[in-house]
Scaffold this active site. Sequence first.
Site, PDB file in Angstrom:
ATOM      1  N   ARG A  57       0.893  -1.198  -0.240  1.00 41.15           N
ATOM      2  CA  ARG A  57      -0.030  -0.196   0.087  1.00 41.15           C
ATOM      3  C   ARG A  57       0.934   1.292  -0.071  1.00 41.15           C
ATOM      4  O   ARG A  57       0.460   2.048  -0.695  1.00 41.15           O
ATOM      5  CB  ARG A  57      -0.839  -0.091   1.030  1.00 41.15           C
ATOM      6  CG  ARG A  57      -0.379   0.133   2.297  1.00 41.15           C
ATOM      7  CD  ARG A  57      -1.539  -0.199   3.392  1.00 41.15           C
ATOM      8  NE  ARG A  57      -2.124  -1.459   3.530  1.00 41.15           N
ATOM      9  CZ  ARG A  57      -3.046  -1.983   3.595  1.00 41.15           C
ATOM     10  NH1 ARG A  57      -4.176  -1.078   3.797  1.00 41.15           N
ATOM     11  NH2 ARG A  57      -3.583  -3.358   3.430  1.00 41.15           N
ATOM     12  N   THR A  58       1.962   1.421   0.890  1.00 41.78           N
ATOM     13  CA  THR A  58       2.839   2.548   0.962  1.00 41.78           C
ATOM     14  C   THR A  58       3.388   2.917  -0.547  1.00 41.78           C
ATOM     15  O   THR A  58       3.340   3.809  -1.030  1.00 41.78           O
ATOM     16  CB  THR A  58       3.812   2.560   2.164  1.00 41.78           C
ATOM     17  OG1 THR A  58       2.982   2.207   3.218  1.00 41.78           O
ATOM     18  CG2 THR A  58       4.449   3.764   2.176  1.00 41.78           C
ATOM     19  N   ARG A 107      12.060   2.711   2.035  1.00 43.79           N
ATOM     20  CA  ARG A 107      11.653   2.006   3.165  1.00 43.79           C
ATOM     21  C   ARG A 107      12.892   1.007   3.198  1.00 43.79           C
ATOM     22  O   ARG A 107      13.372   0.240   2.366  1.00 43.79           O
ATOM     23  CB  ARG A 107      10.264   1.011   2.833  1.00 43.79           C
ATOM     24  CG  ARG A 107      10.103   0.393   3.897  1.00 43.79           C
ATOM     25  CD  ARG A 107       8.792  -0.469   3.752  1.00 43.79           C
ATOM     26  NE  ARG A 107       7.801   0.864   4.261  1.00 43.79           N
ATOM     27  CZ  ARG A 107       6.408   0.319   4.586  1.00 43.79           C
ATOM     28  NH1 ARG A 107       6.045  -0.900   4.333  1.00 43.79           N
ATOM     29  NH2 ARG A 107       5.648   1.325   4.887  1.00 43.79           N
TER      30      ARG A 107
END
Length: 317
Positions: A57-58, A107
């Site tokens: 999702r991110t 990330r």
Amino acid sequence: MKRRKDMLGLRGVERADIEEILDTAEQMREISRRKVKKVPTLRGRTVVTLFFENSTRTRTSFDLAAKRLSADTLGFSVSTSSTTKGETLMDTARTIYAMSPDAVVVRHACAGAPHLLARHFPWTVLNAGDGINEHPSQALLDMLTMRDRFAEIDGGGLEGRKVAIVGDVQHSRVARSNIFGLTTMGAKVLVAGPGTMCRSDLAALPVEIRHTVDDVVAEADVIMMLRIQRERLGRAVLPSAREYAAFYGLDLDRLKRARPDVVVMHPGPINRGVEIAADVADGPNSVILDQVTNGIAVRMALLFLLLGNADDHAQAP
Ligand code: NCD
């Protein structure tokens, strides 16, 4: 926000900057409601998403945000990169830098990885989650979602609200970014969770530590449930999912003890029946899908403010 190069975390970010991001996100949201969901603001700019941890999702949210501003996007993920062959983070970064991107969304399982890339390269870095440290775009989209809901309920803002964060607070970068952002905006944060996931050292942060979900439900304006970060726990710190649900899960019975207009949130991915019951996640108090929608708007705002403003040729949307 004019001179800011990166968005690494919300610790120390001023209230006026948070307000500017949220106000800009409100304008960006309008673009996503159009039939043609694209403006030329970042045309010719390149945004790389560099993910060393799994994420759907991110990553897709940042990707869509960049595309809606007409930036070119490139996804670089650990499974397709050379890090599995032993390349270091800095070598991976040098390789990507040689392709001249304008911004990198990172990330990484290690806290501080995005900071390292921001320090050593002139590009713009957006932290999409670093270990147990911060996940600033998530907290910003959470604050935008709360702000919308409060405006609907009583016309007020974030100031003076009580936000309860429940579950694995210890290992949650979402919780940390929310704690910094919400307290800057004048809200009060209560945290609750099992002793191993909500330890007394959290008292170093501006929070009030409670114990079970029942200790926070009645007085909270917002209840934010967290996923157990199994990947960061190492050894088991929890007897069973069923026991966790019994003491810390948010189900309809518990929700009955909350204010009727309480706002129920979760950053996702949710474990139905563990930290949140299915009928609560899908019920009228839940704003979980609004969080997803607002994620794109907030990430568009961040890209616009960090990249668009720095460029005199950028066109406002
Ligand atoms: C969060 C994360 O990765 O920290 N999820 C997300 O951004 N979609 C929360 C979580 O993984 O539980």
